[in-house]
Design an enzyme around this catalytic site. Sequence first.
Site, PDB file in Angstrom:
ATOM      1  N   ASP A   1       0.824  -1.212   0.000  1.00  0.00           N
ATOM      2  CA  ASP A   1       0.000   0.000   0.000  1.00  0.00           C
ATOM      3  C   ASP A   1       0.855   1.257   0.000  1.00  0.00           C
ATOM      4  O   ASP A   1       2.016   1.248   0.425  1.00  0.00           O
ATOM      5  CB  ASP A   1      -0.969   0.014   1.190  1.00  0.00           C
ATOM      6  CG  ASP A   1      -0.275   0.109   2.540  1.00  0.00           C
ATOM      7  OD1 ASP A   1       0.710  -0.635   2.751  1.00  0.00           O
ATOM      8  OD2 ASP A   1      -0.711   0.908   3.382  1.00  0.00           O
TER       9      ASP A   1
ATOM     10  N   GLU B   1      -0.011  -1.229   5.694  1.00  0.00           N
ATOM     11  CA  GLU B   1       1.045  -0.817   6.624  1.00  0.00           C
ATOM     12  C   GLU B   1       0.967   0.672   6.927  1.00  0.00           C
ATOM     13  O   GLU B   1       1.208   1.108   8.055  1.00  0.00           O
ATOM     14  CB  GLU B   1       2.417  -1.169   6.034  1.00  0.00           C
ATOM     15  CG  GLU B   1       3.583  -1.016   7.014  1.00  0.00           C
ATOM     16  CD  GLU B   1       4.266   0.355   6.979  1.00  0.00           C
ATOM     17  OE1 GLU B   1       5.202   0.580   7.768  1.00  0.00           O
ATOM     18  OE2 GLU B   1       3.866   1.218   6.161  1.00  0.00           O
TER      19      GLU B   1
END
Length: 415
Positions: free
Chosen positions: A85, A180
């Site tokens: 991400d 994350e």
Amino acid sequence: MLKSYKNTVTERFLRYVQIDTQSDPDSSAQPSTEKQKDLSRVLVDELFAMGISDAELDEYGYVYATIPATSEKIVPVICFCSHVDTSPDCSGKEVKPIIHHNYQGQDLVLPDDHSQIIRCAEHPDLPAQIGNDIITASGKTLLGADNKAGVAEIMDAAYYLMTHPEIQHGKVRILFTPDEEIGRGTAKVDLEKLGADFGYTIDGETLGSLEDETFSADGVVIKITGVSQHPGFAKGKMESALKIAAEIVANLPKETLSPETTEGKEGFIHPVGISGAVEEASVSFIIRDFTEEKLHEHETFLKSIMEKVLEDYPNSKAIFEVHEQYRNMKEILDQYPHVTAYALEAIERAGIPAKQMSIRGGTDGSRLSFMGLPCPNIFAGEHAFHGKHEWVSVQDMEKAVETIVNLCCIWEEKA
């Protein structure tokens, strides 16, 4: 070791950053955005294509895969981990990566927005990149080197090991995580399925850096209940919860204990959200320092500010809630000094000076370490992340690939 090898890391990176994988802190789904899986599916397909037979994407957005052992020794299973991400702080849609070949120290004016200038004087690591090839975005988005540089490096290292079976190494596990950037990167990871003894996140910044120490982190929420009255008849009666919240924030120190006034090993109290109305309001904070003792000191100090402000509002009250977020992974890594030592040796074998550092932040490795997988953080070469000035160098990424391969060899040699 990789001198005759034609790296695939840059080609992979340029493709990966064009896939929008921004996570969403306001989503309760896992992963928070389905589009993160768009990249994860590509990774699984590429892992299969290089001969890895067990690559899988699970329902929560995690990619697991195995590089089979080539050594007959009993070698601890190590894992390399990066996150797919990108930060919610800046758009990751329609990223247009640009390679600035043979960088010569000039400021980089980004073509899609000429007001976006990556100035050499403002980026301490840029002067060391003279002669290298710098990759940036075009000025309208972040680049996504955080952490697609790490993803591409792990993929290239996997490809190298799969195409060079003569390299002796133990079983290697690959883990790519979602979310994350919003603090949920390990929320649904299955460590039993992963089956690794030790791990390394590839999510660091400066060439040659190895981070074995992170912040410890808590979140604090102050929930305030005031006294609401019709504003036309409020004199002597109204006690605005919203004003109380604002006063608490206004009473924080101006010269210390904030992100904008601290560095190195200094911690901080950082308000990140305020909401509410006259009757009820809340303020959210993140608290950061390198020891739990210091965290508690900051929380006690913040609570004292809250209590002092409330003295002027006798009919109002507040609740002070502390939520543990993560802890300094050094507490765990100090019990396994060889994990860090092998990484430093792997960096040195790549021909670059190793730098053991602390990070003013956290990584998936912080949580993984406390979950039972000791996991320091190795450089990926990403810089100025979470914004339009993000950059990475081709040569730094290639050195990260070499470091990963070196680590696999060192664990086998020491077994």
